[in-house]
Design an enzyme around this catalytic site. Structure first.
Site, PDB file in Angstrom:
ATOM      1  N   ILE A 113       0.875  -1.166   0.000  1.00 51.10           N
ATOM      2  CA  ILE A 113       0.000   0.000   0.000  1.00 51.10           C
ATOM      3  C   ILE A 113       0.915   1.220   0.000  1.00 51.10           C
ATOM      4  CG2 ILE A 113      -1.976  -1.106   1.089  1.00 51.10           C
ATOM      5  CD1 ILE A 113      -1.207   0.043   3.730  1.00 51.10           C
ATOM      6  N   ASP A 114       0.425   2.311  -0.571  1.00 50.13           N
ATOM      7  CA  ASP A 114       1.250   3.502  -0.726  1.00 50.13           C
ATOM      8  C   ASP A 114       1.730   4.043   0.621  1.00 50.13           C
ATOM      9  OD1 ASP A 114       0.729   3.364  -3.443  1.00 50.13           O
ATOM     10  OD2 ASP A 114      -0.966   4.747  -3.329  1.00 50.13           O
ATOM     11  N   ARG A 115       2.852   4.738   0.568  1.00 51.17           N
ATOM     12  CA  ARG A 115       3.378   5.358   1.785  1.00 51.17           C
ATOM     13  C   ARG A 115       2.340   6.284   2.420  1.00 51.17           C
ATOM     14  NH1 ARG A 115       9.096   8.230   1.436  1.00 51.17           N
ATOM     15  NH2 ARG A 115       8.148   8.951  -0.511  1.00 51.17           N
TER      16      ARG A 115
END
Length: 275
Positions: A113-115
C-alpha cells in the site's frame, strides 16, 4: 543429530542465524518441552515441533494484528513505506523493520500500500508462503477493502469502475489502452456538500488504482495532489486499507482482519448525510 542440524533439514531456506533466533524465542519444543539450545542431541522417537503461532518482538512504529509461522499482518501507519523504493533503498520501511526485529530475512511482501495510505498490510513468512499468497492474489481470492474520502458529492450510491492503467517511467499511473485491466467496486457511505465517504473493494490490485479511478470519476481522494485534489485539510491522503480477508493457504480457515477508520477522518464526515 543435534536440534540445529534437524532444523536446518526442516528449514533449508532459513539461515543458521535465523534458526538460532527462533530457538532463543521459544518457537520449538521436543516432546512438549521448550527448546532454547541448539546443541541438544535428539534421539530416535522424540518429536520436534514448531509452534503454529509465536510472537515477534514489539516493533517500534508498527502494530502487529496477527502472526503465525506462515504470515504477519500489520496495521501500517501513514508515512511509512511498505518496501524499499529500490534495491539500494536505505529508507525506513515496514519490510525492513519486520526482518530486523524478527531476526530473519525470510519475510516477504506479497502486496503493497502507498506510503501515504494507512492500514492493513500482509507479509509472508518463507518462500513457500510467499508463493501461495502470490497465487491467491493472482486468482483475486483475497478480500481487500478501503475507506476513502473524495472531493465533491458523488451522485451514484454504488457502482464499478473499470479501466486500463499504465505506470509511466515517472511512476505516475495513467489510463491507457496499453495498460493492465483494473476493477474497483464502490459504495457511498456518507455525503456532504464538499466530500463523499466511500467504501471500495478491489477486484484487481494495480498501483495507485483507487487514486487514479477516483480522479477519473471526477472525485479525487482528498489530499491527493498527484491525482487532481485541490485541498488537503487533514494534511494526509484520505485513503485507508480497512479489511483483508482470505482462506488461510495452510490451515484452510477463513480469516479476516480489520483496521478501524482513523479518527481524524471523522473531522470531514461530521454533519454528512447517510447513504
Amino acid at each position: 543429530m543435534s536440534v540445529l542440524e534437524a532444523l536446518r533439514e526442516l528449514y533449508p531456506e532459513s539461515s543458521r542465524r535465523t534458526l538460532q533466533t527462533w530457538l532463543k524465542r521459544g518457537r520449538f519444543q521436543v516432546d512438549g518441552t521448550p527448546l532454547k539450545r541448539e546443541d541438544v542431541e535428539l534421539v530416535e522417537g522424540q518429536v520436534l515441533q514448531a509452534k503454529e503461532t509465536f510472537k515477534t518482538p514489539k516493533v517500534p512504529g508498527l502494530k502487529i494484528l496477527y502472526e503465525d509461522r506462515h504470515l504477519i499482518v500489520i496495521d501500517k501507519p501513514v508515512g511509512l513505506l511498505s518496501v524499499p523504493l529500490d534495491e539500494g533503498g536505505a529508507k525506513r520501511h515496514a519490510l525492513g523493520l519486520l526482518r530486523h526485529h524478527s531476526g530473519t530475512d525470510q519475510i516477504f511482501a506479497v502486496h503493497r500500500i502507498d506510503r501515504e495510505t494507512s492500514g492493513i498490510l500482509l507479509f509472508a513468512r518463507g518462500k513457500e508462503a510467499e508463493t501461495k499468497f502470490d497465487e491467491l492474489f493472482e486468482k483475486h481470492a483475497i478480500l481487500r477493502e478501503y475507506f476513502a474520502i473524495v472531493e465533491g458529492p458523488l451522485k451514484e450510491r454504488s457502482g464499478t469502475w473499470k479501466s486500463h492503467l499504465l505506470e509511466l517511467p515517472s511512476y505516475r499511473v495513467v489510463e491507457s489502452p496499453e495498460g493492465k485491466p483494473a476493477t474497483t467496486h464502490f459504495t457511498v457511505i456518507r455525503r456532504s456538500k464538499k466530500y463523499t465517504y466511500l467504501k471500495l473493494q478491489l477486484e484487481t490490485g494495480r498501483k495507485h488504482q483507487i487514486r487514479v479511478q477516483c480522479q477519473q470519476a471526477g472525485h479525487p481522494v482528498v489530499g491527493d495532489y498527484r491525482y487532481g485534489a485541490v485541498e488537503n485539510p487533514l494534511k494526509r491522503l484520505c485513503l485507508h486499507a480497512c479489511t483483508l480477508g482470505f482462506k488461510h493457504p495452510f490451515t484452510g480457515k477463513e480469516v479476516k482482519f480489520s483496521s478501524p477508520l482513523p479518527r481524524i477522518f471523522e473531522a470531514l464526515g461530521a454533519g454528512g448525510i447517510e447513504s
